[in-house]
Design an enzyme around this catalytic site. Structure first.
Site, PDB file in Angstrom:
ATOM      1  N   TYR A  22       0.808  -1.221   0.000  1.00  0.00           N
ATOM      2  CA  TYR A  22       0.000   0.000   0.000  1.00  0.00           C
ATOM      3  C   TYR A  22       0.843   1.274   0.000  1.00  0.00           C
ATOM      4  CZ  TYR A  22       1.336  -0.643   4.852  1.00  0.00           C
ATOM      5  OH  TYR A  22       2.060  -0.865   5.985  1.00  0.00           O
ATOM      6  N   ASP A 278       3.686  15.606   3.461  1.00  0.00           N
ATOM      7  CA  ASP A 278       4.189  14.316   2.995  1.00  0.00           C
ATOM      8  C   ASP A 278       3.284  13.683   1.948  1.00  0.00           C
ATOM      9  OD1 ASP A 278       6.218  12.434   3.062  1.00  0.00           O
ATOM     10  OD2 ASP A 278       5.267  11.222   4.613  1.00  0.00           O
TER      11      ASP A 278
END
Length: 370
Positions: A22, A278
């Protein structure tokens, strides 16, 4: 007094020895013109530190992430701390953090992190079967044994560390077993973050995708376990619940995802490029480069202003929702999975609408008692 400066530094860009199914940063890197910026040089680190200290803040937090930041090698970090010590002529408080998969942890690393008071985040995805399914190396070998070894090394060295867990559909189904396992390991500081679908993938389309219904049920079950331990005098710190407790007490959340507006996280890639978050280390959100600009210029950039303003755009249903003070509309990345404006409800809106009325009455009572 000026606020602290938080810097999230990627010394090896997105390099990592694991191939987590993921991984959102691998997805982001593939979406850029330059997928990897290699390794941060000492000259780039020196410039970053000098310009950070010249910004005149009251304190500094240097947080290293990736990719896998330990791949840059221990000597880089020893030199980085030396450069900070030399540049910190005002002797303001400085702290350090690092997020690691634990694969390269050894006694030297653990001792260094303990001696320099790093807060280490250790990535663990539940019990062995779940963890190894999602967090394997390039040959398909699981990393569970390595992460348990890393935890033992950190404990033996006296290093502070917490656990970061990605909540997939599979993990959410087994949170009772996962929580019991974490407690057995003595892991009292835990953070759970919902798994993100890739940027261009339809929401909920992948085998590990976390649906709102599953996430809502997960939060309820975890909250029950957390509450029971708290009432029994055996408390565990879970970041999301701790933040909700602060909100109940009238304090602002420490987690940016609950604040209702994005702030600049100063994510610094290996080449010195700076991004606001991020989740948005993408070409369209690049604020500039610390080698050619200073922090004042970066913080005043039109791109950052637009990024923050866009995070305030929420649908009308959010503005009239009684739960908005406790969810902030959700993290922008939950509302804005593809480049564009953050004007959609959070993908987990129904999970929050289910969980918050379930948990807040008890949480309010608990915060009054404790």
């Amino acid at each position: 007094m000026a606020a602290p400066l938080y810097l999230h530094i990627k010394p090896v860009s997105g390099e990592c020895g694991l191939h987590c199914r993921y991984c959102f940063y691998r997805d982001i890197a593939r979406s850029r013109e330059v997928p990897s910026y290699g390794q941060m040089t000492e000259d780039t680190a020196r410039t970053l530190i000098a310009k950070a200290m010249a910004y005149g803040r009251s304190a500094y937090v240097f947080a290293f992430q990736g990719g896998e930041p330990t791949l840059r090698g221990l000597d880089f970090y020893r030199r980085f701390l030396e450069l900070v010590e030399q540049a910190n002529t005002r002797r303001v408080p400085v702290s350090y953090a690092i997020q690691t998969n634990g694969m390269h942890m050894d006694a030297q690393w653990a001792a260094f992190l303990a001696q320099n008071r790093f807060l280490t985040g250790l990535s663990v995805d539940g019990t062995r079967d779940i963890h190894d399914f999602f967090r394997a190396d390039g040959r398909g070998r699981g990393s569970f044994s390595a992460v348990l070894r890393a935890a033992r090394l950190l404990e033996e060295a006296g290093a502070d560390y917490n656990i970061l867990t990605v909540v997939t559909k599979q993990l959410a189904r087994h949170i009772r077993q996962v929580y019991a396992f974490y407690k057995k390991q003595g892991w009292r500081y835990q953070q759970y973050i919902p798994c993100l679908d890739p940027l261009e993938a339809p929401r909920g389309s992948l085998p590990y995708s976390l649906t709102p219904a599953r996430y809502g049920a997960f939060l309820e079950e975890l909250f029950d376990l957390w509450c029971a331990d708290l009432l029994a005098g055996d408390p565990v710190s879970i970041r999301y619940f701790d933040n909700l407790a602060d909100l109940c007490r009238g304090y602002p959340p420490e987690s940016c995802g609950l604040s209702g507006v994005c702030a600049c996280q100063h994510v610094v890639e290996a080449d010195g490029s700076v991004y606001p978050c991020d989740f948005y280390v993408l070409d369209a959100y690049r604020l500039g480069n610390i080698l050619t600009e200073d922090f004042q210029e970066l913080d005043q950039s039109p791109r950052l202003r637009t990024f923050v303003e866009d995070s305030l755009r929420r649908p009308e249903e959010c503005e009239s929702c009684s739960w908005l003070p406790f969810c902030g509309g959700g993290c922008r990345r939950e509302r804005d999975p593809v480049l564009g404006r953050a004007e959609s409800p959070s993908v987990y809106c129904s999970a929050y609408r289910r969980f918050l009325p379930y948990a807040l009455p008890r949480l309010r009572r608990l915060t009054q008692r404790l």
